[in-house]
Design an enzyme around this catalytic site. Structure first.
Site, mmCIF file in Angstrom:
data_model
loop_
_atom_site.group_PDB
_atom_site.id
_atom_site.type_symbol
_atom_site.label_atom_id
_atom_site.label_comp_id
_atom_site.label_asym_id
_atom_site.label_seq_id
_atom_site.Cartn_x
_atom_site.Cartn_y
_atom_site.Cartn_z
ATOM 1 N N ASP A 253 0.867 -1.171 0.000
ATOM 2 C CA ASP A 253 0.000 0.000 0.000
ATOM 3 C C ASP A 253 0.915 1.236 0.000
ATOM 4 O O ASP A 253 2.066 1.164 0.442
ATOM 5 C CB ASP A 253 -0.875 -0.024 1.258
ATOM 6 C CG ASP A 253 -1.618 1.281 1.439
ATOM 7 O OD1 ASP A 253 -2.356 1.671 0.517
ATOM 8 O OD2 ASP A 253 -1.443 1.928 2.496
ATOM 9 N N SER B 3 -2.302 0.753 -4.913
ATOM 10 C CA SER B 3 -2.935 1.841 -4.171
ATOM 11 C C SER B 3 -4.259 2.251 -4.795
ATOM 12 O O SER B 3 -4.494 2.032 -5.989
ATOM 13 C CB SER B 3 -1.971 3.040 -4.194
ATOM 14 O OG SER B 3 -2.608 4.227 -3.772
#
Lengths: 218, 218
Positions: A9, A115
């Site tokens: 992430d 993301s």
């Protein structure tokens, strides 16, 4: 665990979203910190609401709207130019102290960022920090479904041409770990603030309090 | 607007979720208020996460887990019996000051509750408040999809045998208004705390600061 791919992430995990506070502080003295917190809160609220109601809007737009909502709630004034300037700070977030070292430790491995941010947000951020030789990005915008929806993780897996069990997913966000773990990725939760584990029942394979030590696990 | 059916959210709209604070106060002196706030926050967080990750769990379970998470976060002790006792308070929530009067004003109209709560939570709550002659309930549990997902509002519409345009949906929760409005219901947002309107772009047809005045609109 010896995963073939380590998937990261971005916001809150490799890059510190609260580093926008310095730019906020320039315009709203003494309020940079609280604006940066509320901004992140609203950005996520809008992202989840967009996914829940199945009305997709790209993350750059939601990030702008989240900033406006934060300023609305705090009773602060702004115009389009101000929002543009502050939004730019999102492309210039600072990494965490250990981010670069850990990415370098993993340079022999296959890694990527996955993301909710658009490519138009992620790639300038990677370049700004000089990480373009270290890591590339995949955006959930490619499938217009936000993490933590299963369709988002599935898209990342396809883009990587990998199997579920080959992927080790790393995030600081518990909601992201919930989504990735329930989808079937192996996960490492970067629990920077020593939050209690969710009662929802999913479990990360491993918890760390920073990215350090990831090379030994991954 | 002259809608054929007035559909109400339950928690926070007809019933005040924070009235659990009295029961919380009995066990955690001086902390009833903050536990009740965090409990609601965690309950919603789990509900949304459950929907986002497509791992449905009924709202009674999520309400219990939300309470545990709130107590975890506050570093408070509990056991199963304590959780059972406090959960019971959710079946005994108090209505808002004006709820009964407004429901009586609408007694000649077709009304219903549409909530994420299970029937097993909603029906005892209605009975506890003596509202069983005034209003019935539909639970999103019937389709195992939580509001604000479009599938949930669609289910309520089918259960009512009505068309989208016949329904006026009333909620205090902006996320619920976002879902209902984007699905296509007419909406009234009960904005009790004078919150700013979301920047996400949906608009309620009408805002009120309590349920009063609904009979004139609906």
């Amino acid at each position: 665990m010896s995963a073939k791919i380590i998937l990261f992430d971005a916001y809150g995990t490799l890059f510190d979203v609260y580093t926008v506070k310095e730019k906020c502080e320039e315009f709203y003295e003494g309020k940079g910190e609280s604006i940066s917190r509320l901004w992140r809160e609203k950005q996520l609220e809008y992202c989840f609401l967009s996914q829940l109601t199945q009305k997709y809007e790209p993350f750059d737009q939601l990030t702008r709207k989240g900033l406006q909502a934060a300023l609305d709630q705090m009773g602060e004034n702004y115009d389009t130019e101000r929002i543009d300037t502050l939004f730019k700070a999102y492309e210039q977030l600072q990494p965490f102290e250990e981010t670069e070292t850990v990415l370098k430790q993993l340079s022999g491995r296959k890694t990527a960022i996955f993301s909710n941010g658009t490519k138009g947000m992620l790639d300038p951020l990677i370049r700004h920090n000089g990480f373009e030789e270290l890591i590339g990005s995949i955006s959930a915008d490619g499938i217009r479904q936000y993490k933590p929806a299963p369709a988002a993780y599935s898209y990342a897996m396809e883009k990587l041409g990998a199997a579920k069990e080959d992927i080790l997913f790393v995030s600081c966000n518990q909601w992201d770990i919930a989504g990735a773990a329930s989808f079937g990725f192996k996960t490492v939760w970067i629990n920077r603030k020593e939050e209690p584990l969710s009662r929802l029942g999913f479990k990360p394979h491993k918890q760390l309090n920073s990215l350090e030590g990831l090379a030994e696990i991954g």
